[in-house]
Design an enzyme around this catalytic site. Structure first.
Site, mmCIF file in Angstrom:
data_model
loop_
_atom_site.group_PDB
_atom_site.id
_atom_site.type_symbol
_atom_site.label_atom_id
_atom_site.label_comp_id
_atom_site.label_asym_id
_atom_site.label_seq_id
_atom_site.Cartn_x
_atom_site.Cartn_y
_atom_site.Cartn_z
ATOM 1 N N GLY A 54 0.845 -1.188 0.000
ATOM 2 C CA GLY A 54 0.000 0.000 0.000
ATOM 3 C C GLY A 54 0.873 1.228 0.000
ATOM 4 O O GLY A 54 2.059 1.150 0.306
ATOM 5 N N CYS A 81 5.416 -6.069 1.457
ATOM 6 C CA CYS A 81 5.720 -4.645 1.342
ATOM 7 C C CYS A 81 5.133 -3.876 2.538
ATOM 8 O O CYS A 81 5.613 -4.034 3.645
ATOM 9 C CB CYS A 81 5.214 -4.143 -0.001
ATOM 10 S SG CYS A 81 5.873 -2.554 -0.413
ATOM 11 N N TYR A 82 4.082 -3.104 2.339
ATOM 12 C CA TYR A 82 3.462 -2.446 3.501
ATOM 13 C C TYR A 82 3.076 -3.494 4.537
ATOM 14 O O TYR A 82 3.158 -3.257 5.748
ATOM 15 C CB TYR A 82 2.226 -1.666 3.032
ATOM 16 C CG TYR A 82 1.492 -0.941 4.147
ATOM 17 C CD1 TYR A 82 2.015 0.194 4.734
ATOM 18 C CD2 TYR A 82 0.248 -1.413 4.604
ATOM 19 C CE1 TYR A 82 1.341 0.860 5.756
ATOM 20 C CE2 TYR A 82 -0.440 -0.748 5.616
ATOM 21 C CZ TYR A 82 0.110 0.385 6.186
ATOM 22 O OH TYR A 82 -0.553 1.031 7.191
ATOM 23 N N HIS A 168 7.893 -7.556 -3.774
ATOM 24 C CA HIS A 168 6.595 -8.022 -4.298
ATOM 25 C C HIS A 168 6.735 -9.364 -5.023
ATOM 26 O O HIS A 168 7.165 -9.378 -6.176
ATOM 27 C CB HIS A 168 6.030 -7.003 -5.289
ATOM 28 C CG HIS A 168 5.567 -5.749 -4.632
ATOM 29 N ND1 HIS A 168 4.328 -5.611 -4.075
ATOM 30 C CD2 HIS A 168 6.193 -4.572 -4.437
ATOM 31 C CE1 HIS A 168 4.190 -4.407 -3.558
ATOM 32 N NE2 HIS A 168 5.305 -3.750 -3.761
ATOM 33 N N GLU A 170 4.390 -11.044 -6.175
ATOM 34 C CA GLU A 170 3.278 -11.223 -7.119
ATOM 35 C C GLU A 170 3.559 -10.625 -8.492
ATOM 36 O O GLU A 170 2.845 -10.921 -9.439
ATOM 37 C CB GLU A 170 1.992 -10.610 -6.531
ATOM 38 C CG GLU A 170 1.933 -9.084 -6.440
ATOM 39 C CD GLU A 170 2.622 -8.513 -5.204
ATOM 40 O OE1 GLU A 170 3.461 -9.213 -4.615
ATOM 41 O OE2 GLU A 170 2.344 -7.351 -4.851
ATOM 42 N N SER A 222 -26.074 -5.975 -21.748
ATOM 43 C CA SER A 222 -25.505 -5.037 -22.719
ATOM 44 C C SER A 222 -25.167 -5.744 -24.022
ATOM 45 O O SER A 222 -24.876 -5.107 -25.024
ATOM 46 C CB SER A 222 -24.231 -4.433 -22.148
ATOM 47 O OG SER A 222 -23.208 -5.410 -22.116
ATOM 48 N N GLY A 223 -25.173 -7.078 -23.985
ATOM 49 C CA GLY A 223 -24.712 -7.810 -25.171
ATOM 50 C C GLY A 223 -23.232 -8.147 -25.056
ATOM 51 O O GLY A 223 -22.698 -8.894 -25.852
ATOM 52 N N VAL A 225 -19.628 -9.343 -22.749
ATOM 53 C CA VAL A 225 -19.257 -10.568 -22.057
ATOM 54 C C VAL A 225 -19.762 -10.607 -20.608
ATOM 55 O O VAL A 225 -20.396 -11.579 -20.184
ATOM 56 C CB VAL A 225 -17.708 -10.707 -22.020
ATOM 57 C CG1 VAL A 225 -17.311 -12.022 -21.380
ATOM 58 C CG2 VAL A 225 -17.124 -10.581 -23.402
ATOM 59 N N ASP A 226 -19.480 -9.532 -19.868
ATOM 60 C CA ASP A 226 -19.726 -9.594 -18.430
ATOM 61 C C ASP A 226 -21.203 -9.783 -18.083
ATOM 62 O O ASP A 226 -21.563 -10.667 -17.304
ATOM 63 C CB ASP A 226 -19.193 -8.338 -17.736
ATOM 64 C CG ASP A 226 -17.716 -8.128 -18.024
ATOM 65 O OD1 ASP A 226 -17.051 -9.107 -18.417
ATOM 66 O OD2 ASP A 226 -17.237 -6.995 -17.882
ATOM 67 N N SER A 227 -22.054 -8.952 -18.681
ATOM 68 C CA SER A 227 -23.465 -9.069 -18.307
ATOM 69 C C SER A 227 -24.036 -10.401 -18.810
ATOM 70 O O SER A 227 -24.898 -10.998 -18.153
ATOM 71 C CB SER A 227 -24.280 -7.875 -18.817
ATOM 72 O OG SER A 227 -24.225 -7.803 -20.211
ATOM 73 N N SER A 228 -23.525 -10.885 -19.933
ATOM 74 C CA SER A 228 -24.049 -12.158 -20.450
ATOM 75 C C SER A 228 -23.653 -13.328 -19.557
ATOM 76 O O SER A 228 -24.464 -14.214 -19.287
ATOM 77 C CB SER A 228 -23.519 -12.432 -21.853
ATOM 78 O OG SER A 228 -23.760 -11.345 -22.678
ATOM 79 N N LYS A 368 -11.189 -10.316 -15.794
ATOM 80 C CA LYS A 368 -11.801 -10.492 -17.117
ATOM 81 C C LYS A 368 -11.553 -11.890 -17.708
ATOM 82 O O LYS A 368 -12.473 -12.535 -18.187
ATOM 83 C CB LYS A 368 -11.231 -9.437 -18.069
ATOM 84 C CG LYS A 368 -11.946 -9.374 -19.377
ATOM 85 C CD LYS A 368 -13.178 -8.547 -19.221
ATOM 86 C CE LYS A 368 -13.998 -8.468 -20.481
ATOM 87 N NZ LYS A 368 -15.124 -7.559 -20.313
#
Ligand code: XMP
Length: 512
Positions: A54, A81-82, A168, A170, A222-223, A225-228, A368
């Protein structure tokens, strides 16, 4: 239920990346606000806790601290880190501002054996970014690795199973970083590594059923990816208690509405309402040139239309959204939180707070590419799951300046030709976005013996990983020629095609 390792978010731009690395190791991870109570972690039965990095200093007045109770849960803790500063500071060590801020790559040398470094070479390159430095370890802790500037680059308390890393693990630049994380998960937390999408689907479906009960849920489709994917998942869980609403705002691409209708008819039998709101949107956008004004009008109008549809459905208790993790990076109140700055960019109007519906966001812990994998696992077709992004305000931000039916029509045709050629050339899934833009100028041309004074279409084709940066794509000469010829020959009203060769930054992907 899958075993969870909790990632506490102290505002690092890498918090999401930590969560993602854990899932790559097939361990389910969730990101929590730093102030989450130890009791809720106990209740959830977390297998381990990671304290993220952070931007703050533990020495600062308003430094964010976790609930001290997390150190009494008896589960392993890894401070990054933090996070290592928190371990040091809260457990009785000493932290001081470092004279030399360590930033970027550095060499780490292991100084003793630790399960955290099992199988890791004695020297590795690591990625640092920190200002404070531990100068005295808390009781029970030992140093296990050092860099040139810091003798406590990695520390452990094997009895309590608390570990700290000043660097880090990651990020990609840290050599063997994922193996270090893997050691923490499997050798220290004793996770099983049995998390996968199929399990995620099962637990999400159970959770959705439990949350929703017998209530009705509405979802704005919306047509994309996410909402579908959200719709499909929710439909699997509660069937016809879900109604999807698709708003045709008049700013869609060629045949887009039909494609959505067909797709939903074919792939799930969810109740789909299509609201034809083309006139309202286009009337309100008449004469509006400013891109931000366009976005506001579209966002507000969407809410209105959506609300009207919801009221027709009657007793609805939940509003489902396809919000994904990067959309929700917790806006925790930490000054200078770079993550929250990065995201403020593109929220499409938001959804109706005033509708007083409960929110259901089954994808809000996923990235995503995880949403895409989930979509595939749920059996959605490739051309939906791997669809290129399309902005919420649609063609409104691709008709530069005034939006008219005529301009939209020209853009639609040109865009469809570009898409057709890009698809035929096998590039649709290879580039990030490929689309046409209508420019509000006329230029002179000749067609046959006649002089023309017509419109200009720009082609925008970019590659990108996350839309934060993007490069223009150099298409083959022949392909460009074909696209240009076809647009000029087939689209009435266009006599010139230009290619956008700007990268982001300093340009953006969209023109408005
Ligand atoms: P820019 O143009 O900022 O776009 O480089 C980055 C990505 O975001 C999309 N975009 C939007 N998406 N509402 C959206 O939902 C918007 O207002 C919006 N503006 C841009 C753009 O298509 C690209 O993928």
């Amino acid at each position: 239920m899958a075993q969870v390792v909790a990632v506490l978010d102290f505002g690092s731009q890498y918090t999401q990346v930590i969560a993602r690395r854990l899932r790559e190791c097939q361990v389910y991870s969730k990101v929590y606000p730093y102030s989450t109570s130890a009791a809720s972690f106990r209740e959830e039965g977390v297998k381990g806790i990671i304290l993220s990095g952070g931007p703050s200093s533990v020495l600062a007045e308003n430094a964010p601290f976790p609930d001290r109770g997390i150190f009494q849960l008896g589960v392993p803790v890894l401070g990054i880190c933090y996070g290592i500063q928190l371990l040091g500071y809260m457990l009785g060590g000493k932290t001081e501002p470092s004279e030399e801020r360590e930033y970027g790559k550095g060499a780490l040398r292991l100084t003793s054996d630790s399960p955290l470094f099992e199988g890791i070479p004695r020297r590795i390159q690591v990625w640092n970014s920190h200002g404070d430095k531990l100068t005295r370890l808390p009781p029970g802790f030992d140093s296990i690795a050092r860099t040139e500037n810091s003798e406590f680059s990695a520390v452990e308390n094997p009895e309590l199973r608390f570990y700290g890393l000043q660097f880090h693990p990651e990020v990609f630049h840290t050599e063997r970083g994922t193996d270090i994380i893997r050691n923490f998960l499997f050798r220290i937390c004793h996770c099983q590594g049995d998390w996968n999408m199929a399990r995620y689907i099962d637990s999400s479906i159970a959770a959705i059923r439990q949350t929703v009960g017998t209530s009705k849920v509405i979802l704005g489709l919306s047509g994309g990816v996410d909402s579908s994917v959200a719709a499909k998942l929710i439909h699997e869980a509660i069937g016809n208690q879900l109604t999807c609403v698709f708003v045709d705002n008049g700013l869609l691409r060629e045949k887009e509405r039909q494609a959505v209708e067909e797709l939903y008819r074919e792939h799930f039998q969810a109740h789909l309402v299509v609201a034809d709101a083309r006139d309202i949107f286009l009337n309100r956008l008449k004469g509006v040139k400013d891109p931000e004004k366009k976005r506001k009008i579209i966002g507000n109008t969407f809410i209105e239309v959506f609300e009207a549809e919801v009221s027709k459905i009657g007793e609805v208790e939940f509003l489902a959204q396809g919000t994904i993790y990067p959309d929700v990076i917790e806006s925790i109140p930490i000054d200078g939180n770079p993550a929250s700055l990065i995201k403020s960019h593109h929220n499409v109007g938001g959804l109706p707070k005033r509708m007083k519906l409960k929110i259901l966001e089954p994808l809000n812990q996923l990235f995503k590419d995880e949403v895409r994998r989930l979509g595939e696992e749920l059996g959605l077709p490739k051309n939906l799951v791997w669809r290129q992004p399309f902005p919420g305000p649609g063609l409104a931000v691709r008709v530069i300046g005034d939006i008219t039916e005529e301009r939209l029509g020209i853009l639609r045709r040109a865009d469809a030709i570009l898409l057709d050629e890009i698809t035929k050339a096998g590039l649709y899934y290879k580039v990030w976005q490929s689309f046409a833009v209508f420019l509000p100028i006329r230029t002179v041309g000749v067609m046959g013996d006649e002089r023309t004074y017509d419109n200009v279409i720009a082609l925008r084709i970019v590659e990108s990983i996350d839309a934060m940066t993007a490069d223009w794509v150099g298409l083959e000469h022949n392909l460009l020629q074909r696209i240009s010829n076809r647009i000029i020959n087939e689209v009435k009203g266009v006599n010139r095609v230009v290619l956008d060769i700007s990268s982001k930054p300093p340009s953006t992907i969209e023109w408005e």
